[in-house]
Each structure stands twice: as structure tokens, then as C-alpha cells.
Write a protein that holds these residues in place. Sequence first.
Motif, PDB file in Angstrom:
ATOM      1  N   ARG A  19      -6.345  -9.399  10.312  1.00 50.44           N
ATOM      2  CA  ARG A  19      -5.305 -10.130  11.179  1.00 50.44           C
ATOM      3  C   ARG A  19      -3.983 -10.108  10.619  1.00 50.44           C
ATOM      4  O   ARG A  19      -3.027 -10.407  11.410  1.00 50.44           O
ATOM      5  N   ASP A  20      -3.693  -9.756   9.210  1.00 49.47           N
ATOM      6  CA  ASP A  20      -2.376  -9.812   8.643  1.00 49.47           C
ATOM      7  C   ASP A  20      -1.520  -8.271   9.136  1.00 49.47           C
ATOM      8  O   ASP A  20      -0.502  -8.368   8.956  1.00 49.47           O
ATOM      9  N   LEU A  21      -2.487  -7.449   9.229  1.00 50.02           N
ATOM     10  CA  LEU A  21      -1.513  -6.076   9.490  1.00 50.02           C
ATOM     11  C   LEU A  21      -0.519  -6.072  10.316  1.00 50.02           C
ATOM     12  O   LEU A  21       0.334  -5.208  10.022  1.00 50.02           O
ATOM     13  N   ASP A  22      -0.457  -6.621  11.519  1.00 49.44           N
ATOM     14  CA  ASP A  22       0.876  -6.505  12.371  1.00 49.44           C
ATOM     15  C   ASP A  22       1.852  -6.866  11.815  1.00 49.44           C
ATOM     16  O   ASP A  22       2.995  -6.466  11.722  1.00 49.44           O
ATOM     17  N   GLU A  23       1.708  -8.058  11.102  1.00 48.34           N
ATOM     18  CA  GLU A  23       2.917  -8.793  10.335  1.00 48.34           C
ATOM     19  C   GLU A  23       3.333  -7.932   9.039  1.00 48.34           C
ATOM     20  O   GLU A  23       4.602  -7.765   8.836  1.00 48.34           O
ATOM     21  N   VAL A  24       2.140  -7.460   8.118  1.00 50.90           N
ATOM     22  CA  VAL A  24       2.574  -6.433   7.182  1.00 50.90           C
ATOM     23  C   VAL A  24       3.373  -5.130   7.609  1.00 50.90           C
ATOM     24  O   VAL A  24       4.302  -4.928   7.113  1.00 50.90           O
TER      25      VAL A  24
ATOM     26  N   GLU B 293       6.688  -3.849   6.260  1.00 52.17           N
ATOM     27  CA  GLU B 293       6.681  -2.283   5.957  1.00 52.17           C
ATOM     28  C   GLU B 293       7.982  -1.637   6.515  1.00 52.17           C
ATOM     29  O   GLU B 293       8.553  -0.761   5.971  1.00 52.17           O
ATOM     30  N   GLN B 294       8.031  -1.668   7.718  1.00 50.37           N
ATOM     31  CA  GLN B 294       8.871  -0.883   8.534  1.00 50.37           C
ATOM     32  C   GLN B 294      10.241  -1.212   8.259  1.00 50.37           C
ATOM     33  O   GLN B 294      11.257  -0.505   8.090  1.00 50.37           O
ATOM     34  N   ARG B 295      10.547  -2.545   7.994  1.00 50.63           N
ATOM     35  CA  ARG B 295      11.983  -2.863   7.596  1.00 50.63           C
ATOM     36  C   ARG B 295      12.221  -2.851   6.163  1.00 50.63           C
ATOM     37  O   ARG B 295      13.408  -2.586   5.688  1.00 50.63           O
ATOM     38  N   ALA B 296      11.273  -2.754   5.294  1.00 56.37           N
ATOM     39  CA  ALA B 296      11.478  -2.716   3.824  1.00 56.37           C
ATOM     40  C   ALA B 296      11.528  -1.505   3.118  1.00 56.37           C
ATOM     41  O   ALA B 296      12.415  -1.243   2.389  1.00 56.37           O
ATOM     42  N   HIS B 297      10.883  -0.479   3.733  1.00 59.07           N
ATOM     43  CA  HIS B 297      10.650   0.839   3.043  1.00 59.07           C
ATOM     44  C   HIS B 297      11.424   1.958   3.699  1.00 59.07           C
ATOM     45  O   HIS B 297      11.316   2.057   4.843  1.00 59.07           O
ATOM     46  N   LEU B 298      11.535   2.870   3.034  1.00 61.90           N
ATOM     47  CA  LEU B 298      12.389   4.022   3.459  1.00 61.90           C
ATOM     48  C   LEU B 298      11.113   5.055   4.336  1.00 61.90           C
ATOM     49  O   LEU B 298      11.889   5.870   5.225  1.00 61.90           O
ATOM     50  N   ALA B 299      10.206   4.863   3.534  1.00 58.63           N
ATOM     51  CA  ALA B 299       9.129   5.704   4.112  1.00 58.63           C
ATOM     52  C   ALA B 299       7.879   4.908   4.207  1.00 58.63           C
ATOM     53  O   ALA B 299       6.989   4.986   3.511  1.00 58.63           O
ATOM     54  N   PRO B 300       7.743   4.006   5.471  1.00 61.69           N
ATOM     55  CA  PRO B 300       6.758   2.991   5.645  1.00 61.69           C
ATOM     56  C   PRO B 300       5.285   3.566   6.014  1.00 61.69           C
ATOM     57  O   PRO B 300       5.311   4.749   6.449  1.00 61.69           O
ATOM     58  N   TRP B 301       4.486   2.928   5.222  1.00 65.37           N
ATOM     59  CA  TRP B 301       3.063   3.386   5.570  1.00 65.37           C
ATOM     60  C   TRP B 301       2.841   3.042   6.936  1.00 65.37           C
ATOM     61  O   TRP B 301       3.497   2.066   7.574  1.00 65.37           O
ATOM     62  N   THR B 302       1.876   3.783   7.608  1.00 66.50           N
ATOM     63  CA  THR B 302       1.388   3.490   9.049  1.00 66.50           C
ATOM     64  C   THR B 302       0.309   2.537   9.105  1.00 66.50           C
ATOM     65  O   THR B 302      -0.055   2.241   8.059  1.00 66.50           O
ATOM     66  N   LYS B 303       0.317   1.932  10.362  1.00 64.93           N
ATOM     67  CA  LYS B 303      -0.939   1.007  10.429  1.00 64.93           C
ATOM     68  C   LYS B 303      -2.371   1.430   9.625  1.00 64.93           C
ATOM     69  O   LYS B 303      -3.093   0.962   9.334  1.00 64.93           O
TER      70      LYS B 303
ATOM     71  N   ASP C  42      -6.641   1.500   5.892  1.00 65.82           N
ATOM     72  CA  ASP C  42      -7.334   2.359   5.015  1.00 65.82           C
ATOM     73  C   ASP C  42      -7.300   1.606   3.469  1.00 65.82           C
ATOM     74  O   ASP C  42      -8.192   1.389   2.635  1.00 65.82           O
ATOM     75  N   SER C  43      -5.993   0.798   3.064  1.00 63.34           N
ATOM     76  CA  SER C  43      -5.796   0.392   1.721  1.00 63.34           C
ATOM     77  C   SER C  43      -6.784  -1.148   1.746  1.00 63.34           C
ATOM     78  O   SER C  43      -7.028  -1.555   0.660  1.00 63.34           O
ATOM     79  N   LEU C  44      -7.399  -1.580   3.033  1.00 58.58           N
ATOM     80  CA  LEU C  44      -8.341  -2.804   2.926  1.00 58.58           C
ATOM     81  C   LEU C  44      -9.718  -2.283   2.789  1.00 58.58           C
ATOM     82  O   LEU C  44     -10.610  -3.142   2.442  1.00 58.58           O
ATOM     83  N   THR C  45     -10.016  -0.925   2.834  1.00 62.43           N
ATOM     84  CA  THR C  45     -11.272  -0.634   2.842  1.00 62.43           C
ATOM     85  C   THR C  45     -11.713   0.411   1.658  1.00 62.43           C
ATOM     86  O   THR C  45     -12.850   0.572   1.656  1.00 62.43           O
ATOM     87  N   ALA C  46     -10.743   0.501   0.938  1.00 60.21           N
ATOM     88  CA  ALA C  46     -10.907   1.424  -0.036  1.00 60.21           C
ATOM     89  C   ALA C  46     -11.270   1.039  -1.556  1.00 60.21           C
ATOM     90  O   ALA C  46     -11.066   1.778  -2.439  1.00 60.21           O
ATOM     91  N   GLY C  47     -11.639  -0.336  -1.440  1.00 61.23           N
ATOM     92  CA  GLY C  47     -11.814  -0.884  -2.626  1.00 61.23           C
ATOM     93  C   GLY C  47     -10.592  -1.412  -3.283  1.00 61.23           C
ATOM     94  O   GLY C  47     -10.576  -1.694  -4.619  1.00 61.23           O
ATOM     95  N   ASN C  48      -9.320  -1.428  -2.802  1.00 60.91           N
ATOM     96  CA  ASN C  48      -8.239  -1.656  -3.057  1.00 60.91           C
ATOM     97  C   ASN C  48      -8.125  -3.246  -3.346  1.00 60.91           C
ATOM     98  O   ASN C  48      -8.933  -3.867  -2.667  1.00 60.91           O
ATOM     99  N   TRP C  49      -6.942  -3.591  -4.198  1.00 52.97           N
ATOM    100  CA  TRP C  49      -6.561  -4.909  -4.141  1.00 52.97           C
ATOM    101  C   TRP C  49      -5.398  -5.208  -3.184  1.00 52.97           C
ATOM    102  O   TRP C  49      -4.612  -4.523  -3.573  1.00 52.97           O
TER     103      TRP C  49
END
Length: 158
Positions: free
Chosen positions: A12-17, A21-31, A36-43
Motif C-alpha cells: 500500500r506504500d508503493l505509489d507514494e514511494v 523515487e521519481q522526484r529524488a533519483h536521477l535513475a528511479p526504480w520502476t514500480k 520486487d524489493s518487498l518480496t526478495a527477503g530484503n529489508w
Amino acid sequence: MSELRLLPMAVRDLDEVLAIEQRAHLAPWTKGQLTDSLTAGNWAYVLRALGVDDAPDTLLGYCVLMPGVDDISLLNIAVDPSYQGQGYAKKMLLVMEDQAIAKNFLKLFLEVRASNAPAIGLYQKMHYQQVGIRKAYYPVHEAPREDALVMMKELVKP
Ligand SMILES: CC(C)(COP(=O)(O)OP(=O)(O)OC[C@H]1O[C@@H](n2cnc3c(N)ncnc32)[C@H](O)[C@@H]1OP(=O)(O)O)[C@@H](O)C(=O)NCCC(=O)NCCS
């Protein structure tokens, strides 16, 4: 007076994130990459403020780390440009370092664009040291690729 909360990132956070992401980064991650970062065992964590600028709940920033065997890597950290320079990235990273120490990770690694002065300033302030360089690592739109600095901090129990 606002109250800060660092919470596990959820779908539920992903749209805000993504908006940050798109405003902060030069090369933003895609949705997709964020998902994927939520499902790969990451923190993955979001920093929220209750009652900042009279808003009931504001997403200030987020971070994503990937645990390895003995070490852990910072994959992403960003703070909403409207709220940068107020210590929020440092706060997130300090909590992540404490959590990493508690789980017996000995080192925290990260990569940063050689031209990213705010991020390099943050990491230097937090005693990360450059341990390597990846030449021409980051693609830059219509410009030569940019080097990545590899930085690392030994995590020590207090
Ligand atoms: C890098 C980033 C996360 C820093 O977030 P922030 O909340 O503004 O950083 P903080 O306020 O916690 O700053 C902590 C320290 O970092 C350093 N720092 C922060 N902004 C800086 C800047 N613009 N220039 C130089 N140093 C800076 C300072 O040493 C600062 O400590 P101080 O305020 O006591 O001097 C933010 O600029 C950002 O989201 N950038 C875009 C995304 C990005 O590049 N992420 C890193 C990818 S590797």
C-alpha cells in the motif's frame, strides 16, 4: 510537533514511494523494481511522520537493504526533496545499522554515483569509507557513463 515512525514497507506504500523515487533519483526504480524489493527477503522500510505540516500522515522517505551472509548492502535510500536536510536519512540509516548489528552483519556496503554529493556527504558523515570504484557503472542520459564509488562501514557492537 510531529511523531516519526519507521515501518516495514508494504504494497500500500508503493505509489507514494514511487512518487518520491521519481522526484529524488536521477535513475528511479520502476514500480516493478520496488515491488520486487518487498518480496526478495530484503529489508524495506518507510519513514512516516504524523502531524508534519498539519498533515495526518506524511511519507518522508524510505530505504531498502539486502542481507547477505556476513554483510548487508544498502540498495536504495531516498528522502522526499521537500524534507531533505532535516536528518531523516541519517535517522533511517542509524536504525538500519543497529538492526544489522543485532542480526550479526559485520559490514554494510553501498554504491553511490561519484557526482552524488548529498549522498556521499551523508555516508562520510556516518563514517563510511570508500573501498572501491566501479568504472562507468551508471548509465547517464546522453552522457558518458558515471563511476560508482563502493563504500563500506564496519558495524561494531556498542
Ligand atoms: C542522500 C539523501 C538520502 C540524504 O537525505 P537527507 O535526509 O537530506 O540527509 P540528512 O538530512 O539525514 O543528512 C545527514 C548528513 O548528510 C550530509 N548531507 C545531507 N545533504 C547534503 C548535501 N546536500 N550536501 C552535502 N552533504 C549533505 C550532511 O553531512 C548531513 O549532516 P548535517 O546536516 O549534520 O550536516 C537525499 O539527499 C536523497 O534522497 N537524495 C536522492 C536519492 C539518493 O541519491 N539516494 C542515495 C543513493 S546512493
